[in-house]
Design an enzyme around this catalytic site. Structure first.
Site, short mmCIF file in Angstrom:
data_model
loop_
_atom_site.label_atom_id
_atom_site.label_comp_id
_atom_site.label_asym_id
_atom_site.label_seq_id
_atom_site.Cartn_x
_atom_site.Cartn_y
_atom_site.Cartn_z
N LYS A 1 0.84 -1.20 0.00
CA LYS A 1 0.00 0.00 0.00
C LYS A 1 0.87 1.25 0.00
O LYS A 1 1.92 1.28 0.64
CB LYS A 1 -0.92 -0.03 1.22
CG LYS A 1 -1.98 1.06 1.24
CD LYS A 1 -2.90 0.91 2.45
CE LYS A 1 -3.95 2.00 2.52
NZ LYS A 1 -4.86 1.84 3.68
N SER B 1 -10.16 -0.33 7.10
CA SER B 1 -9.59 -0.13 5.77
C SER B 1 -8.90 -1.34 5.16
O SER B 1 -8.50 -1.30 4.01
CB SER B 1 -8.61 1.04 5.79
OG SER B 1 -9.29 2.25 5.98
N SER C 1 -9.70 2.13 2.87
CA SER C 1 -8.80 2.84 1.99
C SER C 1 -7.83 1.91 1.24
O SER C 1 -7.20 2.31 0.27
CB SER C 1 -7.98 3.85 2.80
OG SER C 1 -7.18 3.17 3.78
#
Length: 489
Positions: free
Chosen positions: A77, A176, A152
């Site tokens: 990420k 997330s 996210s």
């Protein structure tokens, strides 16, 4: 040879038998990403040159010296810093930022011999539930390219669901990892707060953020958590607790296990299909020897408002460092220093980030601190106590991961309150700091649904044991999205 749907163990068998080399696996991974990612848009940056070189060197290592993740590809990420590889947290204000050091988890991935193939798209600074807040692109859900992958960590979940990589790292502040895992039909684990080092994670809300693994199977997830867990002196919130072998818990035996099912997780707003999928999952777990009872987590109804006050307050503090002076984006329209700060932040941050900075600054301001921030901290304690009480009588807590399956891109982006409500079932876990996993448990209108299994502090082993027992008894994890059809395997 189909590589995209193979587990870590299956890939290692191919590598050990010399049917496949690490260089060939890495090449096949990049080929698949280049073929599928124009549709999915999961990756922001690829690490092809360095990864290809690393893979060729790793092939020289004797197979007897390799661990279970050695030579396997992984995506990271974009809020986890990677030395020499651009890390932007999907924000304009960090465009062009090339870190001079690795996050602790990245060093641990390298120690395990994993090949980092690239950085994954996300909501800007991890603020969002749909991946529509990225400055750079909108990631799509591989199950239906017109729907969101969740957020996210939407890029991390979508990349695994599309078979671009078998492993990714995400971060979970209010759901997330688990929410996008549910939307994309994959396995996502939020470990206990402090289990995994946050050093090198670009902070959104420091008392909530936790890095965790996203994979296609529970065993692969446990293998990756093995690799990234452990105490880190660089992180003052890192817990100095023993790290067990999480894969040892995957026995399939849950005889006598006690499950609590919160009635609040089946309230208004949760779709009938989500409720039914969890009820069906409970029947499966019952057949495996577990028992369940309805319980109450009475303060969970306050979780959403508590979270957005506290997380936004922490974001207001954490994001004050981004001023255009030391690194990242800087405005060209400035007269005074104050104008420079204002214009840099106004241009560099997106709407959602500004919204949370403003909310957090307000909650922390003189005259409002006691009324909002201090009261929210007290409610957070009550929510934690609800979990403590529940775990006195139950081994795990089970419910839906999300109220509904993935929604369409653009459908609720202009309605922040509805968007925030998508995390209503995951946020209590972050407020309490306990571990939780989402595993696929059904479908609604062709889109995946997730089963959330919540455990006691530092008891990821029991969470994995239940998740693995459910996975072994069902076929949901074997389903693949249509995006895979005709793609390079």
């Amino acid at each position: 040879m189909k590589l995209a749907d193979k587990t870590a163990s299956e890939l290692q068998e191919l590598l050990h038998s010399k049917e496949l080399t690490i260089a060939e696996l890495t090449e096949a991974t990049f080929k698949r990403i280049k073929e599928l990612d124009p549709k999915v848009d999961a990756f922001l940056a690829l690490n092809e040159e360095q990864a290809t070189k690393q893979a060729a060197e790793m092939d020289q290592t004797d197979t007897g010296e390799r661990g279970p993740l050695y030579g396997l590809p992984i995506g990271v990420k974009d809020n986890i810093v990677t030395e020499g590889l651009e890390t932007t947290a999907s924000s304009l204000i960090l465009k062009g930022f090339n870190p001079i050091y690795n996050a602790t988890v990245v060093d641990k991935l390298r120690e395990a011999g994993m090949v980092i193939v690239g950085k994954l798209n996300m909501d800007e600074f991890a603020m969002g539930s749909s991946n529509e807040n990225s400055y750079y692109k909108n990631t799509k859900n591989p199950w239906n390219l017109e729907t969101v992958p969740g957020g996210s960590s939407g890029g991390s979940a979508a990349a695994v669901a599309a078979g671009e990589v078998p492993f990714t790292l995400g971060s979970d502040t209010g759901g997330s990892i688990r929410q996008p895992a549910a939307f994309c039909g994959v396995v996502g684990m939020k470990p206990t707060y402090g289990r995994v080092s946050r050093f090198g994670l670009i902070a959104y809300a420091s008392s909530f953020d936790q890095i965790g693994p996203i994979t296609r199977t529970v065993k692969d997830n446990a293998l990756l958590l093995n690799a990234i867990s452990g105490h880190d002196e660089k992180d003052s919130t890192s817990a100095n607790v023993e790290v067990p072998d999480f894969t040892a818990a995957l026995t399939g035996d849950i005889e006598g296990l006690r499950i609590g099912v919160p009635k609040e997780y089946f309230a208004e707003g949760v779709s009938e299909a989500s409720k039914q999928a969890v009820k069906d999952a409970l029947k499966v777990l019952e057949e495996k020897g577990a028992t369940w009872e309805e319980i109450s987590l009475p303060h969970s109804k306050y979780a959403l408002s508590t979270y957005y006050i506290l997380a936004s307050s922490e974001a207001s503090s954490n994001l004050s460092r981004f001023d255009g002076i030391r690194y990242g984006y800087r405005t060209e329209k400035a007269g005074s220093l104050l104008e420079f700060y204002m214009n840099t932040r106004s241009e560099g941050f997106g709407d959602e980030v500004k919204r949370r900075i403003m909310l957090g600054t307000y909650a922390l301001s003189s005259g409002y601190y006691d009324a909002y921030y201090k009261k929210a901290q007290k409610v957070r304690t009550l929510i934690k106590q609800d979990f403590d009480k529940a775990f006195e009588n139950f081994d795990v807590i089970v419910g839906p991961t999300t109220p509904t399956p993935a929604f369409k891109i653009g459908e609720i982006i202009d309605d922040p309150l509805t968007m925030y409500a998508n995390d209503i079932l995951t946020i209590p876990v972050n407020l309490a700091g306990v571990p939780a996993i989402s595993v696929p448990c059904g479908f609604e209108n062709g889109l995946p649904l997730g089963l959330q299994i919540i455990g006691n502090y530092f008891d990821e082993e029991t969470v994995y044991r239940v998740a693995d027992a459910f996975e072994q008894a069902t076929e949901f994890h074997k389903e693949i999205p249509q995006t895979w059809e005709g793609a390079a395997q």
